[in-house]
Design a protein around this motif. Structure first.
Motif, PDB file in Angstrom:
ATOM      1  N   ILE A 165       8.424  -5.899 -11.888  1.00 15.26           N
ATOM      2  CA  ILE A 165       7.358  -5.119 -11.248  1.00 15.26           C
ATOM      3  C   ILE A 165       6.611  -5.942 -10.204  1.00 15.26           C
ATOM      4  O   ILE A 165       6.006  -5.376  -9.283  1.00 15.26           O
ATOM      5  N   GLU A 166       6.656  -7.260 -10.318  1.00 13.11           N
ATOM      6  CA  GLU A 166       5.896  -8.106  -9.402  1.00 13.11           C
ATOM      7  C   GLU A 166       6.271  -7.891  -7.932  1.00 13.11           C
ATOM      8  O   GLU A 166       5.395  -7.657  -7.093  1.00 13.11           O
ATOM      9  N   PRO A 167       7.556  -7.939  -7.553  1.00 11.96           N
ATOM     10  CA  PRO A 167       7.884  -7.728  -6.136  1.00 11.96           C
ATOM     11  C   PRO A 167       7.669  -6.294  -5.660  1.00 11.96           C
ATOM     12  O   PRO A 167       7.626  -6.045  -4.451  1.00 11.96           O
ATOM     13  N   ILE A 168       7.511  -5.365  -6.585  1.00  8.24           N
ATOM     14  CA  ILE A 168       7.208  -3.976  -6.213  1.00  8.24           C
ATOM     15  C   ILE A 168       5.715  -3.813  -5.992  1.00  8.24           C
ATOM     16  O   ILE A 168       5.272  -3.309  -4.957  1.00  8.24           O
ATOM     17  N   ALA A 169       4.919  -4.277  -6.940  1.00  3.45           N
ATOM     18  CA  ALA A 169       3.468  -4.145  -6.822  1.00  3.45           C
ATOM     19  C   ALA A 169       2.918  -4.941  -5.648  1.00  3.45           C
ATOM     20  O   ALA A 169       1.967  -4.505  -4.980  1.00  3.45           O
ATOM     21  N   THR A 170       3.500  -6.104  -5.376  1.00  2.00           N
ATOM     22  CA  THR A 170       2.941  -6.972  -4.340  1.00  2.00           C
ATOM     23  C   THR A 170       3.295  -6.530  -2.928  1.00  2.00           C
ATOM     24  O   THR A 170       2.960  -7.225  -1.968  1.00  2.00           O
ATOM     25  N   ALA A 171       3.920  -5.371  -2.799  1.00  2.00           N
ATOM     26  CA  ALA A 171       4.009  -4.758  -1.463  1.00  2.00           C
ATOM     27  C   ALA A 171       2.615  -4.540  -0.889  1.00  2.00           C
ATOM     28  O   ALA A 171       2.424  -4.471   0.322  1.00  2.00           O
ATOM     29  N   ALA A 227      -6.864   5.104  -0.382  1.00  8.72           N
ATOM     30  CA  ALA A 227      -5.868   5.860   0.373  1.00  8.72           C
ATOM     31  C   ALA A 227      -5.106   4.957   1.340  1.00  8.72           C
ATOM     32  O   ALA A 227      -3.872   5.069   1.479  1.00  8.72           O
ATOM     33  N   VAL A 228      -5.822   4.063   2.020  1.00  7.55           N
ATOM     34  CA  VAL A 228      -5.171   3.148   2.963  1.00  7.55           C
ATOM     35  C   VAL A 228      -4.203   2.233   2.221  1.00  7.55           C
ATOM     36  O   VAL A 228      -3.077   1.982   2.672  1.00  7.55           O
ATOM     37  N   ARG A 229      -4.643   1.732   1.080  1.00  2.24           N
ATOM     38  CA  ARG A 229      -3.780   0.833   0.303  1.00  2.24           C
ATOM     39  C   ARG A 229      -2.515   1.541  -0.157  1.00  2.24           C
ATOM     40  O   ARG A 229      -1.414   0.990  -0.062  1.00  2.24           O
ATOM     41  N   GLU A 230      -2.666   2.749  -0.663  1.00  2.00           N
ATOM     42  CA  GLU A 230      -1.481   3.483  -1.113  1.00  2.00           C
ATOM     43  C   GLU A 230      -0.537   3.756   0.052  1.00  2.00           C
ATOM     44  O   GLU A 230       0.681   3.565  -0.062  1.00  2.00           O
ATOM     45  N   ARG A 231      -1.091   4.175   1.167  1.00  2.00           N
ATOM     46  CA  ARG A 231      -0.265   4.489   2.333  1.00  2.00           C
ATOM     47  C   ARG A 231       0.464   3.238   2.839  1.00  2.00           C
ATOM     48  O   ARG A 231       1.669   3.263   3.085  1.00  2.00           O
ATOM     49  N   GLY A 232      -0.276   2.141   2.996  1.00  3.68           N
ATOM     50  CA  GLY A 232       0.333   0.920   3.506  1.00  3.68           C
ATOM     51  C   GLY A 232       1.332   0.315   2.542  1.00  3.68           C
ATOM     52  O   GLY A 232       2.405  -0.167   2.955  1.00  3.68           O
ATOM     53  N   SER A 233       1.019   0.337   1.250  1.00  5.52           N
ATOM     54  CA  SER A 233       1.911  -0.246   0.243  1.00  5.52           C
ATOM     55  C   SER A 233       3.190   0.570   0.115  1.00  5.52           C
ATOM     56  O   SER A 233       4.284   0.008  -0.044  1.00  5.52           O
ATOM     57  N   THR A 234       3.061   1.887   0.178  1.00  2.00           N
ATOM     58  CA  THR A 234       4.243   2.745   0.104  1.00  2.00           C
ATOM     59  C   THR A 234       5.149   2.512   1.291  1.00  2.00           C
ATOM     60  O   THR A 234       6.376   2.406   1.142  1.00  2.00           O
ATOM     61  N   ALA A 235       4.553   2.422   2.482  1.00  2.00           N
ATOM     62  CA  ALA A 235       5.350   2.167   3.683  1.00  2.00           C
ATOM     63  C   ALA A 235       6.048   0.820   3.595  1.00  2.00           C
ATOM     64  O   ALA A 235       7.228   0.689   3.971  1.00  2.00           O
ATOM     65  N   ALA A 236       5.334  -0.176   3.084  1.00  2.00           N
ATOM     66  CA  ALA A 236       5.932  -1.503   2.947  1.00  2.00           C
ATOM     67  C   ALA A 236       7.093  -1.484   1.964  1.00  2.00           C
ATOM     68  O   ALA A 236       8.171  -2.027   2.243  1.00  2.00           O
ATOM     69  N   LEU A 237       6.887  -0.857   0.796  1.00  2.00           N
ATOM     70  CA  LEU A 237       7.938  -0.822  -0.210  1.00  2.00           C
ATOM     71  C   LEU A 237       9.134  -0.021   0.276  1.00  2.00           C
ATOM     72  O   LEU A 237      10.287  -0.446   0.116  1.00  2.00           O
TER      73      LEU A 237
END
Length: 274
Positions: free
Chosen positions: A15-21, A89-99
């Protein structure tokens, strides 16, 4: 049901490399676009947002392992530019795009959807007592998009483990900066070269190392003593034990399925994220 500790630790590795997106360049750029000045503004805004507009002293206590004054350089300034709800919202959007960018075509597979569903079931099943950051995240809505849902579940599981880890560090008398010195030694790095401690004034860092030496955890050469290695391993083992309740909602077969489905996703994310 209880699961072998080796599998609990393996899940942490996955989960670490997924969450750290959340800490990627893509996620940082999403925060810069809404007025944040730098990486750390976005880091604190995104990670602290589930706690609302709590003052810096509270965020420092919950995050635990920052040097004195680091949090206050960003909290509450970030809330002059956006609200905690906007930061979430910004974090979810940016993290999803990164992942999504990291894992490519894996983002659109049935295996990812299944992994997201299993991980989410585990992530929302754990007790919240004594887990302030995990509890704050639990209060958020679960995303509908599968990639977002997988990232959100991984973040919940990561912070659940992290809250438990901080409690163990406190119980063993390891301060926030001290734990990073020990991490540097575990990585065979000098503390003044390690990213989370190299910015500290030399005298302050030397004082931290001296305290660890006085406790018999670090030797005269600045390396682990046997007692230091044993303490670090004990804390890591107990951290996995405290993380285990999050997975009791899954059967043994389901946990094995989750590990199998996360492995290619985590490998792709880790490779792309460096």
């Amino acid at each position: 049901m209880p699961h072998p500790q080796a599998k609990i630790h393996r899940i942490f590795e996955l989960i670490e490399p997924i969450a750290t997106a959340s800490f990627s360049t893509v996620a940082t750029e999403a925060f810069l676009a809404v007025g944040m000045r730098n990486y750390w503004d976005g880091y604190f805004a995104g990670r602290a947002a589930p706690l609302g507009t709590a003052p810096a002293v509270v965020i420092h206590a919950v995050f635990y392992n920052f040097a004195d004054g680091e949090v206050a350089r960003h909290i509450p300034w970030v809330w002059s530019k956006l609200s905690p709800e906007e930061a979430i919202a910004v974090r979810e959007r940016g993290s999803t795009a990164a992942l999504r960018g990291r894992i490519g075509t894996l983002a659109d597979t049935p295996d990812l959807v299944w992994a997201a569903d299993l991980a989410t079931r585990a992530a929302v099943s754990a007790p919240t007592e004594g887990r302030p950051l995990y509890a704050g995240l639990r209060a958020l809505a679960i995303p509908e998009d599968p990639v977002s849902r997988l990232w959100h579940a991984a973040t919940l599981l990561r912070e659940y483990r992290g809250d438990g880890h901080n409690a163990l560090l406190t119980a063993h008398g390891i301060g926030g900066t001290e734990c990073h010195v020990l991490m540097a030694l575990a990585l065979r790095m000098r503390p003044e070269e390690f990213g989370r401690t190299r910015h500290l004034p030399a005298a302050q860092l030397a004082a931290v190392v001296d305290r660890l030496r006085d406790r018999g955890l670090v030797d005269a050469a600045g390396d682990f003593t046997e007692a230091g290695r044993e303490l670090r391993q004990r804390i890591e083992t107990l951290t996995d034990e405290l993380a285990a309740p999050a997975y009791e909602a899954l059967s043994a077969t389901e946990l094995d399925e989750l590990i199998a489905k996360l492995e290619p996703i985590a490998a792709a994310s880790e490779t792309a994220g460096g």
